[in-house]
Write an enzyme that holds these catalytic residues in place. Sequence first.
Site, PDB file in Angstrom:
ATOM      1  N   ASN A  30       6.156  -4.306  -6.176  1.00 26.54           N
ATOM      2  CA  ASN A  30       6.600  -3.776  -4.887  1.00 26.54           C
ATOM      3  C   ASN A  30       5.779  -4.360  -3.756  1.00 26.54           C
ATOM      4  O   ASN A  30       4.604  -4.654  -3.904  1.00 26.54           O
ATOM      5  CB  ASN A  30       6.545  -2.240  -4.878  1.00 26.54           C
ATOM      6  CG  ASN A  30       5.243  -1.688  -4.341  1.00 26.54           C
ATOM      7  OD1 ASN A  30       5.045  -1.595  -3.125  1.00 26.54           O
ATOM      8  ND2 ASN A  30       4.322  -1.356  -5.248  1.00 26.54           N
ATOM      9  N   PHE A  51       3.802   0.242   3.128  1.00 21.61           N
ATOM     10  CA  PHE A  51       3.654   1.553   3.774  1.00 21.61           C
ATOM     11  C   PHE A  51       4.834   1.922   4.676  1.00 21.61           C
ATOM     12  O   PHE A  51       4.660   2.157   5.872  1.00 21.61           O
ATOM     13  CB  PHE A  51       2.359   1.631   4.606  1.00 21.61           C
ATOM     14  CG  PHE A  51       1.102   1.784   3.807  1.00 21.61           C
ATOM     15  CD1 PHE A  51       1.057   2.600   2.687  1.00 21.61           C
ATOM     16  CD2 PHE A  51      -0.053   1.117   4.181  1.00 21.61           C
ATOM     17  CE1 PHE A  51      -0.110   2.742   1.951  1.00 21.61           C
ATOM     18  CE2 PHE A  51      -1.224   1.254   3.452  1.00 21.61           C
ATOM     19  CZ  PHE A  51      -1.258   2.062   2.339  1.00 21.61           C
ATOM     20  N   SER A  69      -4.007  -0.943  -1.405  1.00 19.13           N
ATOM     21  CA  SER A  69      -2.626  -1.416  -1.412  1.00 19.13           C
ATOM     22  C   SER A  69      -2.621  -2.884  -1.004  1.00 19.13           C
ATOM     23  O   SER A  69      -3.263  -3.249  -0.018  1.00 19.13           O
ATOM     24  CB  SER A  69      -1.768  -0.598  -0.448  1.00 19.13           C
ATOM     25  OG  SER A  69      -1.451   0.635  -1.032  1.00 19.13           O
ATOM     26  N   ASN A  73      -0.237  -4.706   0.178  1.00 21.57           N
ATOM     27  CA  ASN A  73       0.859  -5.139   1.055  1.00 21.57           C
ATOM     28  C   ASN A  73       0.619  -4.902   2.543  1.00 21.57           C
ATOM     29  O   ASN A  73       1.535  -4.989   3.341  1.00 21.57           O
ATOM     30  CB  ASN A  73       2.159  -4.452   0.620  1.00 21.57           C
ATOM     31  CG  ASN A  73       2.473  -4.716  -0.843  1.00 21.57           C
ATOM     32  OD1 ASN A  73       2.466  -5.865  -1.273  1.00 21.57           O
ATOM     33  ND2 ASN A  73       2.668  -3.675  -1.619  1.00 21.57           N
ATOM     34  N   THR A  74      -0.605  -4.560   2.903  1.00 17.89           N
ATOM     35  CA  THR A  74      -0.965  -4.409   4.309  1.00 17.89           C
ATOM     36  C   THR A  74      -2.135  -5.342   4.566  1.00 17.89           C
ATOM     37  O   THR A  74      -3.205  -5.168   3.968  1.00 17.89           O
ATOM     38  CB  THR A  74      -1.332  -2.936   4.623  1.00 17.89           C
ATOM     39  OG1 THR A  74      -0.165  -2.129   4.428  1.00 17.89           O
ATOM     40  CG2 THR A  74      -1.827  -2.765   6.052  1.00 17.89           C
ATOM     41  N   ASN A  98      -5.079   0.809  -8.222  1.00 20.60           N
ATOM     42  CA  ASN A  98      -3.807   0.487  -7.580  1.00 20.60           C
ATOM     43  C   ASN A  98      -3.113  -0.644  -8.349  1.00 20.60           C
ATOM     44  O   ASN A  98      -3.539  -1.023  -9.440  1.00 20.60           O
ATOM     45  CB  ASN A  98      -4.074   0.099  -6.121  1.00 20.60           C
ATOM     46  CG  ASN A  98      -2.978   0.583  -5.194  1.00 20.60           C
ATOM     47  OD1 ASN A  98      -1.805   0.309  -5.461  1.00 20.60           O
ATOM     48  ND2 ASN A  98      -3.320   1.278  -4.137  1.00 20.60           N
TER      49      ASN A  98
HETATM   50  C1  LIG Z   1       7.044   1.537  -5.441  1.00 21.13           C
HETATM   51  C2  LIG Z   1       5.578   1.847  -5.454  1.00 21.13           C
HETATM   52  C3  LIG Z   1       4.961   2.363  -4.310  1.00 21.13           C
HETATM   53  C4  LIG Z   1       3.604   2.655  -4.306  1.00 21.13           C
HETATM   54  N1  LIG Z   1       3.021   3.189  -3.176  1.00 21.13           N
HETATM   55  C5  LIG Z   1       1.686   3.506  -3.205  1.00 21.13           C
HETATM   56  C6  LIG Z   1       1.057   4.076  -2.053  1.00 21.13           C
HETATM   57  O1  LIG Z   1       1.676   4.327  -1.026  1.00 21.13           O
HETATM   58  N2  LIG Z   1      -0.282   4.335  -2.128  1.00 21.13           N
HETATM   59  C7  LIG Z   1      -1.026   4.084  -3.263  1.00 21.13           C
HETATM   60  O2  LIG Z   1      -2.222   4.328  -3.293  1.00 21.13           O
HETATM   61  N3  LIG Z   1      -0.428   3.562  -4.353  1.00 21.13           N
HETATM   62  C8  LIG Z   1       0.879   3.278  -4.351  1.00 21.13           C
HETATM   63  N4  LIG Z   1       1.466   2.747  -5.478  1.00 21.13           N
HETATM   64  C9  LIG Z   1       0.621   2.490  -6.667  1.00 21.13           C
HETATM   65  C10 LIG Z   1       0.690   3.633  -7.682  1.00 21.13           C
HETATM   66  O3  LIG Z   1       0.228   4.840  -7.122  1.00 21.13           O
HETATM   67  C11 LIG Z   1      -0.171   3.293  -8.928  1.00 21.13           C
HETATM   68  O4  LIG Z   1      -1.517   3.154  -8.538  1.00 21.13           O
HETATM   69  C12 LIG Z   1       0.277   1.998  -9.598  1.00 21.13           C
HETATM   70  O5  LIG Z   1       1.682   1.851  -9.557  1.00 21.13           O
HETATM   71  C13 LIG Z   1      -0.169   1.921 -11.054  1.00 21.13           C
HETATM   72  O6  LIG Z   1       0.365   2.983 -11.822  1.00 21.13           O
HETATM   73  P1  LIG Z   1       1.695   2.839 -12.732  1.00 21.13           P
HETATM   74  O7  LIG Z   1       1.519   1.606 -13.553  1.00 21.13           O
HETATM   75  O8  LIG Z   1       1.755   4.103 -13.535  1.00 21.13           O
HETATM   76  O9  LIG Z   1       2.806   2.724 -11.772  1.00 21.13           O
HETATM   77  C14 LIG Z   1       2.829   2.437  -5.490  1.00 21.13           C
HETATM   78  C15 LIG Z   1       3.457   1.930  -6.632  1.00 21.13           C
HETATM   79  C16 LIG Z   1       4.802   1.644  -6.635  1.00 21.13           C
HETATM   80  C17 LIG Z   1       5.439   1.090  -7.886  1.00 21.13           C
END
Ligand SMILES: Cc1cc2nc3c(=O)[nH]c(=O)nc-3n(C[C@H](O)[C@H](O)[C@H](O)COP(=O)(O)O)c2cc1C
Length: 361
Positions: free
Chosen positions: A107, A111, A170, A172-173, A240
């Site tokens: 992704n 934000f 994150s 992407n910022t 993350n």
């Molecule tokens: C679509 C998407 C949006 C995310 N948005 C955020 C976010 O706003 N803030 C954040 O700290 N992590 C964000 N994450 C990261 C997740 O919280 C997590 O740290 C990461 O996906 C790893 O866990 P997973 O493998 O179980 O998804 C996002 C992940 C995905 C897939």
Amino acid sequence: MFDRLARPLLRALDPEDAHSLAVKALKFAPARRPPADDPRLAVRAFGLNFPNPVGIAPGFDKHAEVPDALLRLGFGFVEVGGVTPLPQAGNARPRVFRLEQDQAVINRLGFNSDGEAVVLGRLAARAGEGGIVGLNLGSNKDSPDRTADFVRLIEAMAPVVSYVTVNVSSPNTAGLRNLQQAMVLDDLLARVIEARDRVTPRAGPTPVLLKIAPDLTLTDLDELVGVARARKIDGMIVSNTTIGRPPSLHDRVAAEEAGGLSGRPLFQLATRMLAETYVRVEGAFPLIGVGGIDSGAAALAKIKAGADLVQLYTALVFRGLGLVAEIKAELLRELARGEAERLSDLVGVDAAAMTAEDWPH
Ligand SMILES: Cc1cc2nc3c(=O)[nH]c(=O)nc-3n(C[C@H](O)[C@H](O)[C@H](O)COP(=O)(O)O)c2cc1C
């Protein structure tokens, strides 16, 4: 049942449209109380009592639309956000990509947020409901002072959330991950902790957690943990998404997309970074393990690597929201096998051994 019927349909849609539909469906889910969790799953951390250790990671409920529906599904806690002070649209679509064969997602949302005022309204309206709802703090794309964004959000939102997460990871910022550098982080955490202490008289205690990237070097991690301990934050979240692309990925086309990779291919790296963090923290504060959890065994591996609590997101895309109940049942079965009386007895038991293994690829 709904989950099983809906999943093939959702998978046929663009990932972001499918996600919006899932959130809408949750808004209309019946408000039935879940059965109480087995007391052996309870965890006390950061001064909070979690009924079970399995949380939903931020990104799923970015705008705090369905925290109570998620709690009712059996999550031990919900982290909403990331939320930015001002509303913003995020990057251009498409910006979420499923890697089916790899059970992964890339992704680059950047934000997208309804912003502080709207999210504050939603959280204030449910503040009396109970349950642990944390807030992931984001920063506006064009912000001249990212730390000021975090401070402002804490001042506004601390009264309506159980904890806050300073998200400096994150991908992407632009520039956000630079806040992980020791000197910069030290100033950031000083200002954030000061803001938290300032609002405590009206907000009550609000633990401050720090969420890091899995792509740090171990030297970076040494310094970062040193700063986090010196500033006496309440906990860390590891990790993350990764900007890396493991060579094992099958979907080489989607793998070319820019953004953060999550899901199964992140598990090994994130778990190794968790163990590396655990041995450096030396019990100064608890850790939340996240990244690639898709089963009870994976959740248990995080606990043994050093996590008091875990979170997941991507596996829910492929396996459905029923996965949380499966994971809890598997954790209980593990306890019943007699390895330990409580999950807390298993926290970090494998950390030292893991840090001695070859670096995961
Ligand atoms: C679509 C998407 C949006 C995310 N948005 C955020 C976010 O706003 N803030 C954040 O700290 N992590 C964000 N994450 C990261 C997740 O919280 C997590 O740290 C990461 O996906 C790893 O866990 P997973 O493998 O179980 O998804 C996002 C992940 C995905 C897939």
